[in-house]
Write a protein that holds these residues in place. Structure first.
Motif, PDB file in Angstrom:
ATOM      1  N   PRO A 167      30.645  -5.621  -2.898  1.00  0.00           N
ATOM      2  CA  PRO A 167      31.654  -6.459  -2.179  1.00  0.00           C
ATOM      3  C   PRO A 167      30.968  -7.355  -1.516  1.00  0.00           C
ATOM      4  N   THR A 168      29.925  -6.469  -0.746  1.00  0.00           N
ATOM      5  CA  THR A 168      29.209  -7.679  -0.120  1.00  0.00           C
ATOM      6  C   THR A 168      28.487  -8.978  -0.403  1.00  0.00           C
ATOM      7  N   ALA A 169      28.109  -8.707  -1.617  1.00  0.00           N
ATOM      8  CA  ALA A 169      27.360  -9.679  -2.533  1.00  0.00           C
ATOM      9  C   ALA A 169      28.412 -10.739  -3.802  1.00  0.00           C
ATOM     10  N   VAL A 170      29.343  -9.750  -3.765  1.00  0.00           N
ATOM     11  CA  VAL A 170      30.248 -11.070  -3.648  1.00  0.00           C
ATOM     12  C   VAL A 170      30.844 -12.015  -2.828  1.00  0.00           C
ATOM     13  N   VAL A 171      31.132 -11.339  -1.816  1.00  0.00           N
ATOM     14  CA  VAL A 171      31.555 -12.590  -0.777  1.00  0.00           C
ATOM     15  C   VAL A 171      30.379 -13.761  -0.706  1.00  0.00           C
ATOM     16  N   GLY A 172      29.044 -13.241  -0.801  1.00  0.00           N
ATOM     17  CA  GLY A 172      28.202 -13.781  -0.928  1.00  0.00           C
ATOM     18  C   GLY A 172      27.968 -15.297  -2.177  1.00  0.00           C
ATOM     19  N   ASP A 173      28.217 -14.686  -2.614  1.00  0.00           N
ATOM     20  CA  ASP A 173      28.434 -15.691  -4.303  1.00  0.00           C
ATOM     21  C   ASP A 173      29.293 -16.297  -4.073  1.00  0.00           C
ATOM     22  N   VAL A 174      30.526 -15.638  -3.660  1.00  0.00           N
ATOM     23  CA  VAL A 174      31.492 -17.059  -3.459  1.00  0.00           C
ATOM     24  C   VAL A 174      31.833 -18.039  -2.217  1.00  0.00           C
ATOM     25  N   THR A 175      30.746 -17.579  -1.333  1.00  0.00           N
ATOM     26  CA  THR A 175      30.292 -18.202   0.086  1.00  0.00           C
ATOM     27  C   THR A 175      29.508 -19.380  -0.695  1.00  0.00           C
ATOM     28  N   ALA A 176      28.828 -18.808  -1.718  1.00  0.00           N
ATOM     29  CA  ALA A 176      27.274 -19.571  -1.724  1.00  0.00           C
ATOM     30  C   ALA A 176      26.747 -19.267  -0.717  1.00  0.00           C
ATOM     31  N   GLY A 177      26.479 -18.681   0.719  1.00  0.00           N
ATOM     32  CA  GLY A 177      25.949 -19.125   1.624  1.00  0.00           C
ATOM     33  C   GLY A 177      26.299 -20.193   2.691  1.00  0.00           C
ATOM     34  N   ARG A 178      27.225 -20.021   2.369  1.00  0.00           N
ATOM     35  CA  ARG A 178      28.508 -21.436   3.658  1.00  0.00           C
ATOM     36  C   ARG A 178      28.252 -20.618   4.201  1.00  0.00           C
ATOM     37  N   GLY A 179      28.873 -19.610   4.778  1.00  0.00           N
ATOM     38  CA  GLY A 179      28.588 -18.552   6.021  1.00  0.00           C
ATOM     39  C   GLY A 179      31.224 -18.928   6.354  1.00  0.00           C
ATOM     40  N   GLY A 180      30.762 -19.127   7.319  1.00  0.00           N
ATOM     41  CA  GLY A 180      32.194 -19.102   7.572  1.00  0.00           C
ATOM     42  C   GLY A 180      33.602 -18.157   8.088  1.00  0.00           C
ATOM     43  N   ALA A 181      34.526 -18.510   7.559  1.00  0.00           N
ATOM     44  CA  ALA A 181      36.321 -17.385   8.314  1.00  0.00           C
ATOM     45  C   ALA A 181      35.742 -16.417   6.528  1.00  0.00           C
ATOM     46  N   PRO A 182      35.767 -17.096   5.671  1.00  0.00           N
ATOM     47  CA  PRO A 182      35.715 -15.443   5.005  1.00  0.00           C
ATOM     48  C   PRO A 182      34.824 -14.197   5.218  1.00  0.00           C
ATOM     49  N   ILE A 183      33.367 -14.670   5.328  1.00  0.00           N
ATOM     50  CA  ILE A 183      33.344 -13.190   6.332  1.00  0.00           C
ATOM     51  C   ILE A 183      34.235 -12.601   7.398  1.00  0.00           C
ATOM     52  N   ALA A 184      33.918 -13.307   8.382  1.00  0.00           N
ATOM     53  CA  ALA A 184      34.538 -12.943   9.472  1.00  0.00           C
ATOM     54  C   ALA A 184      35.694 -12.120   8.618  1.00  0.00           C
ATOM     55  N   THR A 185      36.648 -12.625   7.504  1.00  0.00           N
ATOM     56  CA  THR A 185      37.718 -11.576   7.824  1.00  0.00           C
ATOM     57  C   THR A 185      37.331 -10.617   7.241  1.00  0.00           C
ATOM     58  N   PHE A 186      36.442 -10.769   5.583  1.00  0.00           N
ATOM     59  CA  PHE A 186      36.057  -9.781   5.451  1.00  0.00           C
ATOM     60  C   PHE A 186      35.520  -8.405   6.197  1.00  0.00           C
ATOM     61  N   SER A 187      35.029  -9.074   6.988  1.00  0.00           N
ATOM     62  CA  SER A 187      34.240  -7.552   8.205  1.00  0.00           C
ATOM     63  C   SER A 187      35.640  -7.199   8.770  1.00  0.00           C
ATOM     64  N   MET A 188      37.080  -8.004   8.932  1.00  0.00           N
ATOM     65  CA  MET A 188      38.047  -7.625   9.687  1.00  0.00           C
ATOM     66  C   MET A 188      39.268  -6.864   9.060  1.00  0.00           C
ATOM     67  N   MET A 189      38.595  -6.244   7.570  1.00  0.00           N
ATOM     68  CA  MET A 189      39.518  -6.029   6.528  1.00  0.00           C
ATOM     69  C   MET A 189      38.904  -4.320   6.587  1.00  0.00           C
ATOM     70  N   SER A 190      37.178  -4.442   6.688  1.00  0.00           N
ATOM     71  CA  SER A 190      37.327  -3.456   6.986  1.00  0.00           C
ATOM     72  C   SER A 190      37.556  -2.446   8.613  1.00  0.00           C
ATOM     73  N   ASP A 191      37.437  -2.995   9.461  1.00  0.00           N
ATOM     74  CA  ASP A 191      38.190  -2.829  11.108  1.00  0.00           C
ATOM     75  C   ASP A 191      39.140  -2.450  10.898  1.00  0.00           C
TER      76      ASP A 191
END
Length: 411
Positions: free
Chosen positions: A336-360
């Motif tokens: 899933p982490t690799a998938v988020v990297g593919d989706v964001t293409a290294g741009r970062g931002g809210a999608p990465i924070a939201t991904f982390s929040m889902m686990s929390d």
């Protein structure tokens, strides 16, 4: 005399050399963080209880850390956009270190609660910044292996931490707080000293971050969110809270057997991280996410069934099921982490924070919901619901397109 052909290096060595230095540094930092956190595990509830508070209030101290991580994670991407991952990551480490030392000096329950909450803010800064840096610096065809190496740091530190904590707890109940602060201080220094320099970070601040609206329309990102929520619910919540109960009340074994079973499963998970990370990059994200959801989902459903085995081997059956769960968890911590990297293409931002929040979010809700279900219906349904969530992650992953990152030399 003919020139001898150059010796071909093993594929695993070539791929490891292809990883940026930042990945190795982040893995070392992850190890330091996990060791420190593990040191705290044996003493934090006992120290909170020493203030003569209720078990509910002890639970507040435990959950305040994750709750503050959840609440403050959305504010981290703007900080990264302004200051860069390296600075935000290091600052987060220093905040957690300072709050841990202050918690060790706390003279009241409310001071302890406040310091743990502040530590959660620093942890959010570290988690989101580290993931953003990891996904930005690694090429798509290496993201699975990079995620595996990073997760391995956490796993190894998590195995070593409780043992170290037990030693220091014998010296003083508050000593582990200062050990935790020291490991985080070391991690912060490593981050600021060895990670990408500010000049490189200046380039990142000029690159627009991806918005959550842009990411959420991608079926791959939605599958990653569901998977991470289910993983947080079951791995970080239900498994930690109900397996010990299953061992003692269902299998009629001493609590020490829980530690043995978890340790064996952790070793098994660590052993397969490398091959799983490679498979994420070579076989593909989709099949590995489906495998992860199916194996962890079935394992979660099977765990309480071990109590029906009227034999001394029942504990080893449960251990084997936990190892199966560990195999799926290895893929969950990478694909899933690799998938988020593919989706964001290294741009970062809210999608990465939201991904982390889902686990929390899963880790906060999971133990509470599973505990209530176990009280009302028994352990079987409590584990089964977690298993159903994991299987739903596999179902969402089936909707992802079939693709595989291509290495530059293959293009």
């Amino acid at each position: 005399m003919p020139t001898p052909a150059p010796t071909r290096r093993p594929a695993w060595l070539q791929s490891r050399e292809g990883l940026p230095r930042d990945v190795t540094v982040l893995s070392v930092i992850a190890f330091c963080v996990a060791v420190g956190f593990g040191v705290m595990v044996p003493v934090l509830p006992v120290f909170a209880r020493s203030f003569e508070v209720t078990n509910l209030m002890v639970g507040m101290v435990i959950s305040s850390f994750a709750l503050m991580r959840l609440v403050t994670s959305p504010g981290v991407p703007p900080l990264i956009g302004r200051f860069g991952e390296r600075t935000v990551l290091g600052t987060g480490m220093f905040i957690v270190a300072a709050s841990s030392a202050a918690a060790g000096l706390a003279t009241s329950f409310w001071a302890l609660l406040l310091m743990r909450g502040l530590g959660g803010i620093g942890s959010a800064m570290f988690t989101v910044a580290a993931m953003s840096l990891l996904l930005r610096t690694v090429e798509p065809h290496l993201r699975g292996r990079a995620s595996a190496l990073y997760s391995g740091g956490f796993l190894l530190g998590g195995m070593a931490g409780p043992a170290v904590g037990g030693v220091f707890a014998a010296i003083s109940l508050t000593a582990p707080f200062f050990v935790y602060a020291a490991t985080l201080l070391a991690a912060g220094i490593v981050a600021l000293s060895l990670l990408s320099r500010p000049e490189r970070e200046a380039e990142v601040t000029q690159k627009p971050q991806m918005t959550l609206r842009e990411a959420i329309v991608d079926v791959r990102y939605r599958a990653a969110l569901v998977t991470n929520f289910a993983q947080g619910w079951q791995s970080f919540g239900v498994r930690s809270s109900l397996v010990p109960v299953l061992v003692v009340e269902g299998l009629h074994r001493s609590p020490s057997w829980t530690g043995i079973a978890f340790a064996v499963a952790a070793v098994a998970q660590t052993a397969v991280l490398g091959p799983v990370g490679r498979a994420v990059d070579t076989v593909g994200r989709r099949p590995m996410m489906v495998m992860a959801g199916v194996s962890t989902g079935l394992a979660a459903i099977l765990m309480p069934l071990s109590a029906r085995i009227d034999h001394a081997w029942a504990i080893w059956v449960l251990t084997g099921i936990l190892c199966l769960y560990g195999l799926g968890s290895a893929a969950h911590s990478t694909a899933p982490t690799a998938v988020v990297g593919d989706v964001t293409a290294g741009r970062g931002g809210a999608p990465i924070a939201t991904f982390s929040m889902m686990s929390d979010l899963g880790a906060i809700i999971g133990p509470l919901a599973a505990g209530a279900i176990a009280d009302a219906l028994g352990l079987g349904p409590a584990f089964a619901i977690g298993g159903a969530l994991l299987l739903s992650g596999a179902a969402c992953s089936l909707l992802m397109p079939k693709d595989r990152p291509t290495a530059p030399e293959e293009k």
